[in-house]
Design an enzyme around this catalytic site. Structure first.
Site, PDB file in Angstrom:
ATOM      1  N   CYS A 159      -2.560   4.856   0.107  1.00  0.00           N
ATOM      2  CA  CYS A 159      -1.373   4.196  -0.426  1.00  0.00           C
ATOM      3  C   CYS A 159      -0.199   5.171  -0.427  1.00  0.00           C
ATOM      4  CB  CYS A 159      -1.674   3.720  -1.840  1.00  0.00           C
ATOM      5  SG  CYS A 159      -0.241   3.297  -2.821  1.00  0.00           S
ATOM      6  N   GLU A 160       0.911   4.753   0.146  1.00  0.00           N
ATOM      7  CA  GLU A 160       2.071   5.646   0.218  1.00  0.00           C
ATOM      8  C   GLU A 160       2.750   5.830  -1.134  1.00  0.00           C
ATOM      9  OE1 GLU A 160       5.857   2.945   1.593  1.00  0.00           O
ATOM     10  OE2 GLU A 160       4.527   3.662   3.165  1.00  0.00           O
ATOM     11  N   HIS A 161       2.457   4.976  -2.092  1.00  0.00           N
ATOM     12  CA  HIS A 161       3.098   5.092  -3.405  1.00  0.00           C
ATOM     13  C   HIS A 161       2.397   6.079  -4.325  1.00  0.00           C
ATOM     14  CE1 HIS A 161       4.479   0.770  -2.467  1.00  0.00           C
ATOM     15  NE2 HIS A 161       5.376   1.636  -2.049  1.00  0.00           N
ATOM     16  N   HIS A 162       1.072   6.186  -4.208  1.00  0.00           N
ATOM     17  CA  HIS A 162       0.307   7.031  -5.136  1.00  0.00           C
ATOM     18  C   HIS A 162      -0.580   8.057  -4.436  1.00  0.00           C
ATOM     19  CE1 HIS A 162       1.091   3.157  -7.213  1.00  0.00           C
ATOM     20  NE2 HIS A 162       1.490   3.987  -8.155  1.00  0.00           N
ATOM     21  N   GLN A 180      -0.364  -2.118   2.453  1.00  0.00           N
ATOM     22  CA  GLN A 180      -1.215  -3.044   3.206  1.00  0.00           C
ATOM     23  C   GLN A 180      -0.396  -4.065   3.992  1.00  0.00           C
ATOM     24  OE1 GLN A 180      -4.671  -4.529   1.117  1.00  0.00           O
ATOM     25  NE2 GLN A 180      -4.606  -6.449   2.270  1.00  0.00           N
ATOM     26  N   HIS A 205      -7.639  -1.450  -3.628  1.00  0.00           N
ATOM     27  CA  HIS A 205      -6.703  -0.349  -3.830  1.00  0.00           C
ATOM     28  C   HIS A 205      -7.072   0.449  -5.075  1.00  0.00           C
ATOM     29  CE1 HIS A 205      -3.552  -1.862  -0.954  1.00  0.00           C
ATOM     30  NE2 HIS A 205      -4.378  -2.889  -1.041  1.00  0.00           N
ATOM     31  N   CYS A 259      -5.334   2.621  -6.444  1.00  0.00           N
ATOM     32  CA  CYS A 259      -4.166   2.749  -7.327  1.00  0.00           C
ATOM     33  C   CYS A 259      -4.116   1.604  -8.338  1.00  0.00           C
ATOM     34  CB  CYS A 259      -2.867   2.823  -6.522  1.00  0.00           C
ATOM     35  SG  CYS A 259      -2.580   1.426  -5.426  1.00  0.00           S
TER      36      CYS A 259
END
Length: 192
Positions: A82-85, A123, A151, A153
């Site tokens: 995940c690019e956010h976490h 995703q 996920h 996250c």
């Protein structure tokens, strides 16, 4: 290239060592001595998609084909970050297309999935990238991709919903125009 890889891994490892210090750990303790290098190698491996070209991979296996029937490869497992976490998400992808004079080697569909999975992702974009690349690589009357992912996250932090999963799909050509065709695809993928 190998020397570049080793230099990159060494640089990433130095940052991991600093991160361990910042969270209150001692990177010199026995259990953590090799952790920065191991973590750096792992990050390098799970982001190898940045160094790969889906077009180049697929170009080695495009073949003439007169048929028009749907081609589907289902249950292609993937692992991404995940690019956010910077936490893993993983699951399965079902890819299908309607050939128009040419077909793509089946393993190349799975390799295209891997190229985009091995990048920092969301995703929704991952699903669209697979669909768009297959649409671009070979002549077709439509492409459809369905992705179901879990996920970490969402499971191990934040809302902590253990049984949640996310389903995304992207379609082009006749798949976009025909609800019946989408339904047939979903049924063949075991999703309906």
């Amino acid at each position: 290239m190998k020397e570049d890889k080793e230099k990159i891994i060494s640089r990433i490892a130095s940052h991991y060592k600093e991160i361990l210090k910042l969270i209150g750990e001692d990177p010199e303790r026995e259990g953590l001595l090799k952790t920065p290098e191991r973590a750096a190698k792992a990050l390098y491996e799970v982001t190898e998609g940045y160094k790969q070209s889906a077009t180049e991979i697929a170009s080695k296996a495009i073949f003439e084909h007169d048929g028009k029937g749907m081609v589907i490869v289902k249950d292609i497992e993937f692992y991404s970050m995940c690019e956010h976490h910077i936490l893993p998400f993983f699951g399965k992808v079902c890819v299908g297309y309607l050939p128009k004079g040419k077909i793509l080697g089946l393993s190349k569909l799975a390799r295209i999935v891997d190229v985009y999975a091995k990048r920092l992702q969301v995703q929704e974009r991952f699903t669209a990238q697979i669909c768009n690349k297959i649409s671009e690589i070979i002549p077709n009357d439509g492409v459809m991709v369905v992705c179901e992912g879990s996920h970490l996250c969402m499971k191990m932090r934040g809302v902590e919903k253990q049984d949640s999963s996310t389903v995304t799909y992207e379609a082009s050509g006749k798949f976009s125009d025909s609800a019946d065709l989408r339904k047939e695809f979903l049924k063949m993928c075991g999703l309906e």
